[in-house]
Design a protein around this motif. Structure first.
Motif, PDB file in Angstrom:
ATOM      1  N   LEU A 245      11.577   1.008   6.284  1.00  0.00           N
ATOM      2  CA  LEU A 245      12.894   0.836   5.930  1.00  0.00           C
ATOM      3  C   LEU A 245      12.945  -0.019   4.689  1.00  0.00           C
ATOM      4  O   LEU A 245      13.815   0.197   3.781  1.00  0.00           O
ATOM      5  CB  LEU A 245      13.775   0.090   6.932  1.00  0.00           C
ATOM      6  CG  LEU A 245      14.164   0.770   8.193  1.00  0.00           C
ATOM      7  CD1 LEU A 245      14.677  -0.286   9.306  1.00  0.00           C
ATOM      8  CD2 LEU A 245      15.196   1.728   8.215  1.00  0.00           C
ATOM      9  N   ALA A 246      12.190  -1.160   4.448  1.00  0.00           N
ATOM     10  CA  ALA A 246      12.114  -1.973   3.287  1.00  0.00           C
ATOM     11  C   ALA A 246      11.236  -1.491   2.101  1.00  0.00           C
ATOM     12  O   ALA A 246      11.917  -1.394   0.919  1.00  0.00           O
ATOM     13  CB  ALA A 246      11.532  -3.351   3.716  1.00  0.00           C
ATOM     14  N   TYR A 247      10.147  -1.036   2.220  1.00  0.00           N
ATOM     15  CA  TYR A 247       9.436  -0.991   1.140  1.00  0.00           C
ATOM     16  C   TYR A 247       9.705   0.316   0.378  1.00  0.00           C
ATOM     17  O   TYR A 247       9.010   0.616  -0.742  1.00  0.00           O
ATOM     18  CB  TYR A 247       7.750  -1.167   1.635  1.00  0.00           C
ATOM     19  CG  TYR A 247       7.540  -2.560   2.289  1.00  0.00           C
ATOM     20  CD1 TYR A 247       8.354  -3.477   1.644  1.00  0.00           C
ATOM     21  CD2 TYR A 247       6.736  -2.596   3.301  1.00  0.00           C
ATOM     22  CE1 TYR A 247       7.941  -4.815   2.132  1.00  0.00           C
ATOM     23  CE2 TYR A 247       6.480  -3.868   3.850  1.00  0.00           C
ATOM     24  CZ  TYR A 247       7.292  -4.986   3.356  1.00  0.00           C
ATOM     25  OH  TYR A 247       7.045  -6.214   4.089  1.00  0.00           O
ATOM     26  N   ARG A 248      10.148   1.549   1.111  1.00  0.00           N
ATOM     27  CA  ARG A 248      10.588   2.403   0.077  1.00  0.00           C
ATOM     28  C   ARG A 248      11.648   2.309  -0.876  1.00  0.00           C
ATOM     29  O   ARG A 248      11.593   2.697  -2.070  1.00  0.00           O
ATOM     30  CB  ARG A 248      11.373   3.543   0.857  1.00  0.00           C
ATOM     31  CG  ARG A 248      12.486   3.127   1.803  1.00  0.00           C
ATOM     32  CD  ARG A 248      13.025   4.185   2.490  1.00  0.00           C
ATOM     33  NE  ARG A 248      14.413   3.498   3.258  1.00  0.00           N
ATOM     34  CZ  ARG A 248      15.346   4.187   3.335  1.00  0.00           C
ATOM     35  NH1 ARG A 248      15.550   5.384   2.933  1.00  0.00           N
ATOM     36  NH2 ARG A 248      16.583   3.658   3.920  1.00  0.00           N
ATOM     37  N   ASN A 249      12.310   1.064  -0.742  1.00  0.00           N
ATOM     38  CA  ASN A 249      13.237   0.507  -1.560  1.00  0.00           C
ATOM     39  C   ASN A 249      12.731  -0.248  -2.882  1.00  0.00           C
ATOM     40  O   ASN A 249      13.348  -0.376  -3.997  1.00  0.00           O
ATOM     41  CB  ASN A 249      14.274  -0.447  -1.241  1.00  0.00           C
ATOM     42  CG  ASN A 249      15.166   0.358  -0.027  1.00  0.00           C
ATOM     43  OD1 ASN A 249      15.635   1.537  -0.314  1.00  0.00           O
ATOM     44  ND2 ASN A 249      15.466  -0.181   1.011  1.00  0.00           N
ATOM     45  N   GLY A 250      11.268  -0.719  -2.524  1.00  0.00           N
ATOM     46  CA  GLY A 250      10.550  -1.456  -3.786  1.00  0.00           C
ATOM     47  C   GLY A 250      10.033  -0.166  -4.536  1.00  0.00           C
ATOM     48  O   GLY A 250      10.229  -0.592  -5.728  1.00  0.00           O
ATOM     49  N   LEU A 251       9.668   1.070  -4.236  1.00  0.00           N
ATOM     50  CA  LEU A 251       9.326   1.921  -5.063  1.00  0.00           C
ATOM     51  C   LEU A 251      10.550   2.532  -5.579  1.00  0.00           C
ATOM     52  O   LEU A 251      10.525   2.613  -6.864  1.00  0.00           O
ATOM     53  CB  LEU A 251       8.950   3.152  -3.875  1.00  0.00           C
ATOM     54  CG  LEU A 251       8.579   4.721  -4.462  1.00  0.00           C
ATOM     55  CD1 LEU A 251       7.615   4.292  -5.911  1.00  0.00           C
ATOM     56  CD2 LEU A 251       8.364   5.645  -3.382  1.00  0.00           C
ATOM     57  N   LEU A 252      11.870   2.363  -5.022  1.00  0.00           N
ATOM     58  CA  LEU A 252      13.345   2.919  -5.708  1.00  0.00           C
ATOM     59  C   LEU A 252      13.212   1.921  -6.829  1.00  0.00           C
ATOM     60  O   LEU A 252      13.897   2.276  -7.948  1.00  0.00           O
ATOM     61  CB  LEU A 252      14.090   2.914  -4.719  1.00  0.00           C
ATOM     62  CG  LEU A 252      15.546   3.236  -5.253  1.00  0.00           C
ATOM     63  CD1 LEU A 252      15.662   4.691  -6.055  1.00  0.00           C
ATOM     64  CD2 LEU A 252      16.766   2.976  -4.292  1.00  0.00           C
ATOM     65  N   ALA A 253      13.306   0.776  -6.650  1.00  0.00           N
ATOM     66  CA  ALA A 253      13.436  -0.292  -7.679  1.00  0.00           C
ATOM     67  C   ALA A 253      12.880  -0.087  -9.075  1.00  0.00           C
ATOM     68  O   ALA A 253      12.862  -0.066 -10.115  1.00  0.00           O
ATOM     69  CB  ALA A 253      13.322  -1.718  -7.164  1.00  0.00           C
TER      70      ALA A 253
ATOM     71  N   PHE B 159       0.733  -1.344   0.055  1.00  0.00           N
ATOM     72  CA  PHE B 159      -0.114  -0.006  -0.012  1.00  0.00           C
ATOM     73  C   PHE B 159       0.672   1.267   0.018  1.00  0.00           C
ATOM     74  O   PHE B 159       0.529   2.156  -0.838  1.00  0.00           O
ATOM     75  CB  PHE B 159      -0.920   0.059   1.089  1.00  0.00           C
ATOM     76  CG  PHE B 159      -1.776   1.162   1.218  1.00  0.00           C
ATOM     77  CD1 PHE B 159      -2.878   1.646   0.412  1.00  0.00           C
ATOM     78  CD2 PHE B 159      -1.593   2.190   2.392  1.00  0.00           C
ATOM     79  CE1 PHE B 159      -3.596   2.553   0.245  1.00  0.00           C
ATOM     80  CE2 PHE B 159      -2.779   3.277   2.417  1.00  0.00           C
ATOM     81  CZ  PHE B 159      -3.353   3.425   1.397  1.00  0.00           C
ATOM     82  N   VAL B 160       1.811   1.290   0.781  1.00  0.00           N
ATOM     83  CA  VAL B 160       2.465   2.570   0.966  1.00  0.00           C
ATOM     84  C   VAL B 160       3.502   2.922  -0.282  1.00  0.00           C
ATOM     85  O   VAL B 160       3.499   3.995  -0.714  1.00  0.00           O
ATOM     86  CB  VAL B 160       3.646   2.585   2.184  1.00  0.00           C
ATOM     87  CG1 VAL B 160       2.876   2.450   3.425  1.00  0.00           C
ATOM     88  CG2 VAL B 160       4.624   1.472   2.130  1.00  0.00           C
ATOM     89  N   SER B 161       3.988   1.816  -0.926  1.00  0.00           N
ATOM     90  CA  SER B 161       4.705   1.955  -2.322  1.00  0.00           C
ATOM     91  C   SER B 161       3.988   2.326  -3.254  1.00  0.00           C
ATOM     92  O   SER B 161       4.091   3.265  -4.169  1.00  0.00           O
ATOM     93  CB  SER B 161       5.420   0.950  -2.599  1.00  0.00           C
ATOM     94  OG  SER B 161       4.720  -0.267  -2.634  1.00  0.00           O
ATOM     95  N   ALA B 162       2.645   1.582  -3.470  1.00  0.00           N
ATOM     96  CA  ALA B 162       1.446   2.035  -4.522  1.00  0.00           C
ATOM     97  C   ALA B 162       1.063   3.418  -4.237  1.00  0.00           C
ATOM     98  O   ALA B 162       0.793   4.158  -5.303  1.00  0.00           O
ATOM     99  CB  ALA B 162       0.540   1.060  -4.413  1.00  0.00           C
ATOM    100  N   LEU B 163       0.942   3.760  -3.187  1.00  0.00           N
ATOM    101  CA  LEU B 163       0.162   5.203  -2.804  1.00  0.00           C
ATOM    102  C   LEU B 163       1.263   6.302  -3.077  1.00  0.00           C
ATOM    103  O   LEU B 163       0.886   7.237  -4.002  1.00  0.00           O
ATOM    104  CB  LEU B 163      -0.014   5.518  -1.406  1.00  0.00           C
ATOM    105  CG  LEU B 163      -1.051   6.693  -0.938  1.00  0.00           C
ATOM    106  CD1 LEU B 163      -2.324   6.755  -1.846  1.00  0.00           C
ATOM    107  CD2 LEU B 163      -1.152   6.925   0.559  1.00  0.00           C
TER     108      LEU B 163
END
Length: 474
Positions: free
Chosen positions: A225-233, A123-127
């Motif tokens: 810590l983790a899922y902001r990096n999914g957004l970055l990828a 949710f946080v990366s999609a938003l």
């Protein structure tokens, strides 16, 4: 599960086509119209649940510290920090803060069968991606979360063997859900999804250290810590940056590197695009680790069915197996001062349940309420080891014996905790949870404001621009 599925692949040769290829193609071609109605309904329920969890987490000191820190990083203020009173930050920073808030009270949804937190991972990366991309509809957000959460579950369920690995599963498997959700929002092609996975792979991390050492903030802020990096990828892949190949099944791919090759390709890919995990996701009716909830369900069912209050309680005894024994550490002053450690303590949670006839969020946060539970209710709570609890299940059953002050005795056995799809929370209970969450936010919502958020999520599939939702919770 077949005999073939149950066997770890170990050093077996990697398939000629890595699983990332069919997954990327499926993600790129799937449209909102492909989602079954029950999946859409389940995702909307989980999105509301995540909004509540994030807003509740905004009052945590660590979240405020991270928000202040990332403001100093600068950048275009394009994305909403939920519950902040209007703060907007660059996408990565907003995802960091919102992600750090979502697990503060261990209240986010969970898949009981495959051990992951699906919607927290997506949710946080999609938003953040949606606000960065602009003009993203509610349907777009639902689709991205549905696909990403399903992938998180699939990556987790493909792991063979529940224990023996040092990696904390939720953020490790959730990275792929976070990456795919953001990439889907950005309109990634099949190859861009694959490249995004290859860029996510070297950013995966998270061990059990935060569970075994008290006082660490990592367990509560890990999703930021983790899922902001999914957004970055996803951002990098959309700009043509290439990731590592053979992401899932190569010699140095995810399952070999992190799980020694102990995985099932069938579990990862079976009925991809036909069978979604969203309707099988559980909501948490109470803050605390999911391992505690079968026992808490049994305790509160006894109290509810027999109209018992705290004044009636003489003693409560619950059984634990080897795993839940680790959740029964003494409630020391150090544990009392660390809310994330207290959230994982089974005797305290049972004591809070009998003291209040429920388990309110505040009982883990308010020093006076904590002290009250410890002094008045905890002495009435006993636990004992029972080898019957050491069965082949993800979460031990709740086995409770209850004795009242007038000599009555009650027993209960709960195998399916409240919030599981087979024992679901009612709509009233879900809305009450949301109301309780927003009431403790750094900037609490009024009942009227909370009601508008509930209505907006209920009609999310009719929303033309997701910023109409973020305006209500920003």
């Amino acid at each position: 599960m077949s005999q073939t599925e149950a066997q770890p692949q170990g050093e077996h040769p990697a398939p000629s086509i890595d699983a990332a290829e069919p997954i990327g193609a499926y993600l790129a071609r799937t449209m909102y119209s492909d989602l079954p109605a029950p999946v859409v309904d389940a995702v909307k329920i989980s999105i509301l649940d995540m909004l509540g969890c994030i807003l509740a987490g905004t009052s945590a000191d660590d979240v405020a510290t991270i928000a202040a820190m990332v403001q100093g990083w600068g950048g275009a203020p394009t994305c909403t920090v939920l519950g902040s009173g209007g703060l907007r930050l660059p996408p990565m920073s907003a995802a960091f803060v919102n992600g750090a808030a979502i697990h503060q009270h261990d209240f986010d949804d969970v898949h009981d069968a495959v051990t992951c937190h699906p919607t927290a991972s997506t949710f946080v990366s999609a938003l953040a991606a949606a606000e960065e991309a602009r003009g993203v509809s509610g349907r777009d957000l639902i689709l991205a979360v549905a696909l990403g959460s399903d992938l998180t579950c699939r990556v987790s369920r493909a792991i063979v063997g529940a224990h023996g690995h040092p990696w904390y599963r939720a953020p490790v498997v959730g990275m792929f859900g976070a990456t795919s959700a953001a990439a889907k929002i950005f309109g990634a092609s099949a190859d861009q999804h694959v490249q995004a996975f290859g860029l996510a792979l070297p950013q995966i991390g998270g061990t059990y250290a935060s569970l075994h050492h008290s006082g660490s903030s990592v367990r509560s802020i890990r999703d930021g810590l983790a899922y902001r990096n999914g957004l970055l990828a996803a951002q990098m892949a959309m700009r043509g940056i290439k990731g590592d190949p053979e992401v899932f099944e190569g010699k140095f791919g995810f399952y070999q590197a992190y799980y020694k090759g102990a995985y099932s390709r069938d579990r990862l890919l079976d009925k991809l695009g036909q069978d979604y995990e969203a309707p099988r996701v559980s909501l948490k009716p109470w803050p605390s680790a999911r391992h505690l909830h079968t026992t808490m369900t049994a305790v509160l069912e006894i109290m509810s069915k027999n109209a018992l209050s705290f004044e009636h309680v003489a003693e409560v005894t619950f059984d634990v197996g080897r795993f839940n024994t680790t959740r029964c550490e003494p409630v020391t002053p150090e544990v009392q001062r660390s809310h994330i450690d207290l959230l994982g303590n089974l005797p305290f949670s049972v004591a809070a349940a009998i003291r209040h006839g429920n388990v309110p969020l505040e009982v883990y946060l308010d020093e006076a309420l904590i002290d009250d539970v410890v002094k008045k209710a905890l002495p009435l709570v006993k636990w004992r080891y029972n080898p019957e609890q050491d069965g082949d299940w993800r979460f031990e059953p709740g086995r409770v014996a209850f004795r009242t002050t007038d000599g009555r005795t009650y027993q209960a056995l709960c195998k399916t905790a409240l919030g599981h799809p087979d024992n679901p929370m009612t709509e009233v209970q879900r809305r009450e949870k949301f109301m309780r969450c927003v009431a403790i936010a750094a900037h609490p919502l009024s009942k009227a404001q909370a009601g508008r958020v509930i209505e907006a999520v209920d009609k999310l599939d009719q929303c033309d621009d997701i910023r109409a939702l973020t305006a209500l919770v920003g």
